[in-house]
Design an enzyme around this catalytic site. Structure first.
Site, PDB file in Angstrom:
ATOM      1  N   ILE A 112      -3.056  -5.236   3.411  1.00 33.82           N
ATOM      2  CA  ILE A 112      -2.496  -4.536   1.889  1.00 33.82           C
ATOM      3  C   ILE A 112      -3.582  -4.719   0.952  1.00 33.82           C
ATOM      4  CG2 ILE A 112      -1.974  -7.080   0.979  1.00 33.82           C
ATOM      5  CD1 ILE A 112       0.609  -5.816  -0.241  1.00 33.82           C
ATOM      6  N   CYS A 113      -3.370  -3.721   0.100  1.00 34.07           N
ATOM      7  CA  CYS A 113      -4.051  -3.317  -0.914  1.00 34.07           C
ATOM      8  C   CYS A 113      -5.441  -2.672  -0.475  1.00 34.07           C
ATOM      9  CB  CYS A 113      -4.108  -4.038  -2.194  1.00 34.07           C
ATOM     10  SG  CYS A 113      -4.600  -3.828  -3.691  1.00 34.07           S
ATOM     11  N   HIS A 114      -6.548  -3.463  -0.718  1.00 40.54           N
ATOM     12  CA  HIS A 114      -7.960  -3.303  -0.516  1.00 40.54           C
ATOM     13  C   HIS A 114      -8.495  -3.735   1.105  1.00 40.54           C
ATOM     14  CE1 HIS A 114      -8.500  -2.260  -4.855  1.00 40.54           C
ATOM     15  NE2 HIS A 114      -9.463  -1.521  -4.452  1.00 40.54           N
ATOM     16  N   SER A 161       0.109  -1.728   3.240  1.00 40.92           N
ATOM     17  CA  SER A 161       0.819  -1.638   2.128  1.00 40.92           C
ATOM     18  C   SER A 161      -0.141  -1.383   1.120  1.00 40.92           C
ATOM     19  CB  SER A 161       1.748  -2.750   1.743  1.00 40.92           C
ATOM     20  OG  SER A 161       2.873  -2.803   2.503  1.00 40.92           O
TER      21      SER A 161
END
Length: 181
Positions: A112-114, A161
């Site tokens: 998720i994210c980075h 995500s």
């Protein structure tokens, strides 16, 4: 989803700088679903979580070092974000090899994210569809991945995500992927 993952072991691979909610949210959801969750990092002791990459949050005890674990020890891998966390992981050859081997095993991997930055470094995004935080999408494309701007993208064993706002959908998709594997 209570007890859906009973008997399953999940590794959360994170380093100093992990975005706290991206560590605690998935960990809690997985544990509530019955999974045993280990926090694995680059060093023993504790890691420092952050809120929004700027403010120090809580410290979390590390269960095992990445140099002490194997893909065969776990049923799934979760890579939380935060800018500093994946930057630390992608500079460690053992962590990168662990992620590469995990993806190659076909077992579920959530990022998720980075978090997908570590997937890029591991060389496992070519020809795969992912999503991520907007600032690393060029890196994913440059590594041969296809970026889709959706709250959760599932491509075979990869679940990705974009940001903390996507955590409910991300957690649900990761649990579903593990339960069906």
């Amino acid at each position: 989803m209570v007890d859906e993952l009973t008997g399953r072991k999940v590794v959360v691979l994170a380093a100093d700088g992990v975005e706290q909610v991206e560590l605690t949210g998935p960990r809690q959801a997985l544990e509530q679903a019955g999974a045993q969750v280990d926090l694995v990092s680059l060093h023993s002791g504790e890691i420092q979580a952050m809120n929004g990459d700027i403010d120090k949050a809580d410290r979390f005890p590390v269960d095992r070092e990445v140099s002490q674990v194997s893909v065969r020890d776990y049923d799934a891998l979760v890579l939380p974000g935060g800018t500093i966390n994946p930057d630390q992981l992608r500079r460690d050859g053992t962590a990168v090899s662990f992620v590469r081997d995990f993806v190659a095993s076909g077992k579920p991997v959530g990022a998720i994210c980075h978090g997908p930055w570590t997937l890029v470094e591991a060389g496992v995004v070519r020809g795969r569809q992912l999503t991520s935080f907007p600032s690393i999408r060029t890196d994913i494309r440059n590594a041969g991945g296809e970026v889709t701007d959706q709250e959760v993208v599932v491509d075979d064993n990869l679940v990705t995500s974009r940001n903390p706002g996507d955590l409910p959908a991300f957690q649900e998709a990761v649990i579903k992927a593990i339960a069906s594997s």
